[in-house]
Motif scaffolding. Sequence first.
Motif, short mmCIF file in Angstrom:
data_model
loop_
_atom_site.label_atom_id
_atom_site.label_comp_id
_atom_site.label_asym_id
_atom_site.label_seq_id
_atom_site.Cartn_x
_atom_site.Cartn_y
_atom_site.Cartn_z
N UNK A 152 0.72 -1.21 0.05
CA UNK A 152 0.05 -0.03 -0.02
C UNK A 152 0.83 1.21 0.05
N UNK A 153 1.83 1.12 0.71
CA UNK A 153 2.71 2.48 0.81
C UNK A 153 3.49 2.64 -0.67
N UNK A 154 4.08 1.63 -1.16
CA UNK A 154 4.55 1.80 -2.37
C UNK A 154 3.67 2.12 -3.30
N UNK A 155 2.48 1.67 -3.46
CA UNK A 155 1.70 1.75 -4.36
C UNK A 155 1.08 3.19 -4.25
N UNK A 156 1.08 3.93 -3.09
CA UNK A 156 0.57 5.17 -2.77
C UNK A 156 1.58 6.13 -3.52
N UNK A 157 2.96 5.72 -3.26
CA UNK A 157 3.91 6.69 -4.28
C UNK A 157 3.75 6.65 -5.41
N UNK A 158 3.38 5.36 -5.78
CA UNK A 158 3.41 5.34 -7.48
C UNK A 158 2.22 6.13 -8.09
N UNK A 159 1.14 6.02 -7.33
CA UNK A 159 -0.17 6.58 -7.87
C UNK A 159 -0.05 8.10 -7.77
N UNK A 160 0.70 8.62 -6.72
CA UNK A 160 0.81 10.21 -6.48
C UNK A 160 1.78 10.70 -7.19
N UNK A 161 2.89 10.14 -7.49
CA UNK A 161 3.85 10.91 -8.25
C UNK A 161 3.92 10.42 -9.81
N UNK A 162 2.91 10.77 -10.41
CA UNK A 162 2.77 10.58 -12.01
C UNK A 162 2.69 12.08 -12.53
N UNK A 163 3.64 12.11 -13.61
CA UNK A 163 3.95 13.51 -14.41
C UNK A 163 3.66 13.19 -15.81
N UNK A 164 2.86 13.94 -16.53
CA UNK A 164 2.91 13.80 -17.95
C UNK A 164 4.08 13.91 -18.50
N UNK A 165 5.24 14.39 -18.02
CA UNK A 165 6.47 14.58 -18.88
C UNK A 165 7.24 13.16 -18.82
#
Length: 290
Positions: A152-165
């Motif tokens: 959950x912790x890792x998944x939360x980071x993956x989902x939060x830090x998404x950037x179009x660039x």
Amino acid sequence: MTIGSLKDKVNVRGVEHYYEWIRQPQTSSKPVMAFVHGWGGSSRYWRNTARALSDRFDCLLYDLRGFGRSCLPHSSTESSSFKLSYELEEYAKDLGVLLDALHVDKIYLHGHSMGASVAAWFLTLYPERVKRAILVCNGIFEYDEKAFAAFYKFGGYVVKFRYKWFLNIPFADRVFMSRFLHRPISKQDRRAFLEDFLLADYEAALGTIYTSVSKKAVEIMPQKFAQISVPTLLISGEKDIIIPTVMGRQAAALNEAIEYVEIPKTAHFPMLEDAETYLSRVREFLENEN
């Protein structure tokens, strides 16, 4: 051979759902096969499989709520009336409402990864609406509190830090998909996966992480597999590290209605990694219909 595609949107329980038909022009109707995609993706990766099966089926593809082009409402007026959870059974109910809206009574069901879990729920909620089912890269797993918390912790980071660039970084699509594949797929498909992942709604992406991999899922999904009453094919990729084959075998062992096969030298997307073998297995299963 000309294969037609009709794309549109329909309101399903307060959310405009994207859907498309892939079918061959004809005078007589064919049975419908509905495809359900997995977490972070969209119906786009099902298109080649649907085209290949359109000789026998009218293929219905759609984007799950909060993914792909089925965007969640964000205005204050719209969002105030939107109260659906991200439980897998709610996504199964979405499919039921979608089929009603499109005047489709009975289907063949084809689900992948999280979409296969949604399909398993649909099979037990609406068994009378499915003739046969194909579940791909799915299974049952054991509850591990520490491992789940870390996930959950890792998944939360993956989902939060998404950037179009991310799309502009050389080889980003290759790196992003490396964990999911054993064999290479086209650059077009890799880029589509990355685009869909970046497009997914934050709340839906995070919410379904918690509902797909949870203590509840550990307890409920074995029951769902055991309750399936229609002939079902469960396909695993031999090299899948997301849903290892042992999980698929355990799920299939719960029910005589479930036939289990592994596609050699493929991982989490066997339908793209080895389309020829995948389609051969699917057609063999469908041709055995009484």
